[in-house]
Write an enzyme that holds these catalytic residues in place. Structure first.
Site, PDB file in Angstrom:
ATOM      1  N   CYS A   1      19.081  45.183  -3.043  1.00 50.16           N
ATOM      2  CA  CYS A   1      19.740  44.006  -2.466  1.00 50.16           C
ATOM      3  C   CYS A   1      21.019  44.350  -1.704  1.00 50.16           C
ATOM      4  O   CYS A   1      21.560  43.508  -0.984  1.00 50.16           O
ATOM      5  CB  CYS A   1      20.044  42.984  -3.554  1.00 50.16           C
ATOM      6  SG  CYS A   1      18.567  42.406  -4.383  1.00 50.16           S
TER       7      CYS A   1
ATOM      8  N   HIS B   1      25.767  38.163  -1.398  1.00 46.71           N
ATOM      9  CA  HIS B   1      24.332  38.280  -1.688  1.00 46.71           C
ATOM     10  C   HIS B   1      23.870  37.044  -2.462  1.00 46.71           C
ATOM     11  O   HIS B   1      24.482  36.646  -3.449  1.00 46.71           O
ATOM     12  CB  HIS B   1      24.086  39.556  -2.496  1.00 46.71           C
ATOM     13  CG  HIS B   1      22.703  39.656  -3.030  1.00 46.71           C
ATOM     14  ND1 HIS B   1      21.593  39.429  -2.252  1.00 46.71           N
ATOM     15  CD2 HIS B   1      22.237  39.950  -4.281  1.00 46.71           C
ATOM     16  CE1 HIS B   1      20.514  39.586  -2.993  1.00 46.71           C
ATOM     17  NE2 HIS B   1      20.872  39.893  -4.224  1.00 46.71           N
TER      18      HIS B   1
ATOM     19  N   ASN C   1      16.432  34.605  -3.702  1.00 50.29           N
ATOM     20  CA  ASN C   1      17.008  35.928  -3.478  1.00 50.29           C
ATOM     21  C   ASN C   1      16.041  36.728  -2.614  1.00 50.29           C
ATOM     22  O   ASN C   1      14.959  37.105  -3.072  1.00 50.29           O
ATOM     23  CB  ASN C   1      17.218  36.602  -4.836  1.00 50.29           C
ATOM     24  CG  ASN C   1      17.797  38.000  -4.739  1.00 50.29           C
ATOM     25  OD1 ASN C   1      17.813  38.594  -3.673  1.00 50.29           O
ATOM     26  ND2 ASN C   1      18.251  38.523  -5.857  1.00 50.29           N
TER      27      ASN C   1
HETATM   28  O1  UT7 Z   1      19.460  40.768  -6.605  1.00 51.75           O
HETATM   29  C1  UT7 Z   1      19.981  41.774  -7.441  1.00 51.75           C
HETATM   30  C2  UT7 Z   1      20.926  41.172  -8.347  1.00 51.75           C
HETATM   31  N1  UT7 Z   1      20.240  40.225  -9.203  1.00 51.75           N
HETATM   32  C3  UT7 Z   1      20.948  39.354  -9.834  1.00 51.75           C
HETATM   33  O2  UT7 Z   1      22.122  39.337  -9.624  1.00 51.75           O
HETATM   34  C4  UT7 Z   1      20.274  38.463 -10.842  1.00 51.75           C
HETATM   35  C5  UT7 Z   1      21.188  38.343 -12.028  1.00 51.75           C
HETATM   36  N2  UT7 Z   1      20.680  37.579 -13.134  1.00 51.75           N
HETATM   37  C6  UT7 Z   1      20.429  36.252 -13.096  1.00 51.75           C
HETATM   38  O3  UT7 Z   1      20.524  35.628 -12.068  1.00 51.75           O
HETATM   39  C7  UT7 Z   1      20.118  35.581 -14.389  1.00 51.75           C
HETATM   40  O4  UT7 Z   1      20.351  36.477 -15.444  1.00 51.75           O
HETATM   41  C8  UT7 Z   1      18.680  35.022 -14.493  1.00 51.75           C
HETATM   42  C9  UT7 Z   1      18.503  33.847 -13.563  1.00 51.75           C
HETATM   43  C10 UT7 Z   1      17.665  36.128 -14.163  1.00 51.75           C
HETATM   44  C11 UT7 Z   1      18.391  34.533 -15.907  1.00 51.75           C
HETATM   45  O5  UT7 Z   1      19.349  33.555 -16.258  1.00 51.75           O
HETATM   46  P1  UT7 Z   1      20.170  33.670 -17.624  1.00 51.75           P
HETATM   47  O6  UT7 Z   1      20.948  32.450 -17.716  1.00 51.75           O
HETATM   48  O7  UT7 Z   1      20.909  34.984 -17.595  1.00 51.75           O
HETATM   49  O8  UT7 Z   1      19.056  33.684 -18.709  1.00 51.75           O
HETATM   50  P2  UT7 Z   1      18.622  34.859 -19.708  1.00 51.75           P
HETATM   51  O9  UT7 Z   1      17.982  35.999 -18.989  1.00 51.75           O
HETATM   52  O10 UT7 Z   1      19.753  35.182 -20.600  1.00 51.75           O
HETATM   53  O11 UT7 Z   1      17.515  34.105 -20.506  1.00 51.75           O
HETATM   54  C12 UT7 Z   1      17.819  32.931 -21.261  1.00 51.75           C
HETATM   55  C13 UT7 Z   1      16.504  32.279 -21.618  1.00 51.75           C
HETATM   56  C14 UT7 Z   1      15.465  33.236 -22.153  1.00 51.75           C
HETATM   57  O12 UT7 Z   1      14.744  32.606 -23.177  1.00 51.75           O
HETATM   58  P3  UT7 Z   1      15.041  32.956 -24.707  1.00 51.75           P
HETATM   59  O13 UT7 Z   1      14.761  34.422 -24.840  1.00 51.75           O
HETATM   60  O14 UT7 Z   1      16.485  32.617 -24.912  1.00 51.75           O
HETATM   61  O15 UT7 Z   1      14.070  32.083 -25.429  1.00 51.75           O
HETATM   62  C15 UT7 Z   1      14.548  33.434 -20.966  1.00 51.75           C
HETATM   63  O16 UT7 Z   1      13.224  33.757 -21.343  1.00 51.75           O
HETATM   64  O17 UT7 Z   1      15.956  31.679 -20.453  1.00 51.75           O
HETATM   65  C16 UT7 Z   1      14.595  32.058 -20.346  1.00 51.75           C
HETATM   66  N3  UT7 Z   1      14.183  32.053 -18.942  1.00 51.75           N
HETATM   67  C17 UT7 Z   1      13.603  30.988 -18.391  1.00 51.75           C
HETATM   68  N4  UT7 Z   1      13.300  29.770 -18.870  1.00 51.75           N
HETATM   69  C18 UT7 Z   1      12.698  28.908 -18.044  1.00 51.75           C
HETATM   70  C19 UT7 Z   1      14.301  33.038 -18.027  1.00 51.75           C
HETATM   71  N5  UT7 Z   1      13.784  32.612 -16.861  1.00 51.75           N
HETATM   72  C20 UT7 Z   1      13.342  31.347 -17.074  1.00 51.75           C
HETATM   73  C21 UT7 Z   1      12.704  30.408 -16.242  1.00 51.75           C
HETATM   74  N6  UT7 Z   1      12.424  29.196 -16.776  1.00 51.75           N
HETATM   75  N7  UT7 Z   1      12.418  30.669 -14.954  1.00 51.75           N
END
Ligand code: UT7
Length: 334
Positions: A113, A255, A285
């Protein structure tokens, strides 16, 4: 003698026609429009049709950038991508050929990215060294090709697209001149964003003994924190090099990974959130395409005008990151 600066003189963008809404994703995966919007700010992403590749995206955006630069002849093509048409050779030579640019040097830059900023730095170096007088820099990615269809955390975020600029030799004090691009990398954390199989360490033909994983994987929460820290730090270095303070920045083109990351970055820097370009709500993204697509969208929407002071910053796999300043020139995106 004044150094030769790289000056932006053309801007183009391209998105595949097909947009996939959050509701459409929720029909396939255990997710919802409410979750995706509230956790990422994303409402839709575009997906390249079957049978096409990243070069198709890159050619469309590149042609538009060349048109925007009034057909200026370029003597090099730099393509930032993590999703080349093939593992070998690079995709840029095919793009240059399809654009009818003749035997100009053309090569790929892989910084996920952050690729577009690495590409800009490369182009600025070619120009400063006298190796090129004008360079087409394209950021193009088709992440739909490497996402795990069952992984809701990545499917919700990534989309396909391409953005491109033309930079030409000029002087550091003219509008459009790039400030020194501030780049960084930390390969000790390369496993946070990775496609594990299909490369030389784990080629598909050697995976009979264990399971291959051909998909893009990301440790979202850790990446989130690292992204904010690294973009804030490189942005501050870019501002210092330009002699600007945070208050001088009219538009932050960060980004477009996640609206919460963009806002956390702005808050960390003490920059008004209103000054952030936001395009991810419609495209998600788009990896290496993210910064030029957001630039084009900001210009088209009237939020970015000639004379505005712009800070661009990005973060991605590698890990890699970077930032760069410029004063926006008179350039109409195509
Ligand atoms: O481009 C390169 C750089 N990339 C980035 O900068 C991306 C950085 N990360 C993010 O944007 C976020 O971490 C995400 C959007 C990927 C995830 O959001 P989060 O608030 O950090 O959630 P998390 O990964 O801590 O997950 C929390 C919960 C999990 O469920 P459990 O394990 O707590 O039951 C995930 O499975 O949210 C769940 N989850 C979802 N739920 C519904 C993750 N994706 C989804 C989804 N819908 N699409």
């Amino acid at each position: 003698m004044t150094a030769r600066a790289a000056v932006v003189c053309g801007l183009g963008q391209w998105l595949p026609a097909r947009a996939v809404t959050n509701d459409e994703l929720a029909g396939e995966l255990d997710t919802s429009d409410a979750w995706i919007r509230s956790r990422t700010g994303i409402g839709a992403r575009h997906v390249l049709e079957d049978g096409l590749g990243t070069s198709d995206l890159a050619v469309e955006a590149g042609a538009r950038a060349l048109k925007s630069a009034s057909g200026l002849a370029v003597d090099a093509v730099v393509l930032a991508t993590t999703t080349p048409d093939h593992p070998c050779p690079a995709t840029a030579p095919r793009v240059a050929a399809r654009l009818g640019l003749g035997p100009v040097p053309a090569f790929d830059v892989a910084a996920v990215c952050t690729g577009f900023l690495y590409g800009l730095a490369t182009a600025a170096g070619l120009i400063a060294a006298g190796s090129a007088d004008a360079v087409l820099v394209i950021g193009a990615d088709a992440f739909s090709r490497i996402l795990d269809p069952e992984d809701r955390s990545t499917r919700a975020i990534f989309g396909d697209g391409a953005g491109a600029v033309v930079v030409r030799a000029g002087t550091p004090d003219e509008p459009g001149a790039l400030g020194p691009v501030q780049l960084g990398a930390d390969g000790s954390a390369d496993d946070l964003i990775q496609v594990r199989s299909g490369g030389s360490r784990d080629p598909f033909r050697a995976t009979t003994a264990r399971q291959a994983d051909p998909y893009f994987r990301m440790a979202g929460r850790t990446v989130f924190r690292r992204a904010v820290e690294a973009m804030a730090e490189s942005s501050q270095r870019a501002l210092d090099r330009a002699g600007w303070s945070v208050g001088d920045v009219d538009v932050l083109v960060a980004h477009q990974a996640n609206l919460r990351i963009v806002h956390a970055l702005a808050d960390w820097m003490g920059l008004d959130r209103e000054r952030c370009a936001v395009h991810l709500d419609r495209v998600g993204n788009t990896s290496a395409a993210s910064v030029p697509l957001a630039l084009a969208d900001a210009v088209a929407g009237g939020g970015l005008r000639p004379g505005h002071r712009v800070l661009m910053t990005a973060f991605g796999g590698g890990l890699t990151w970077g930032a760069c300043t410029l004063t926006w020139p008179v350039v109409e995106p195509h």
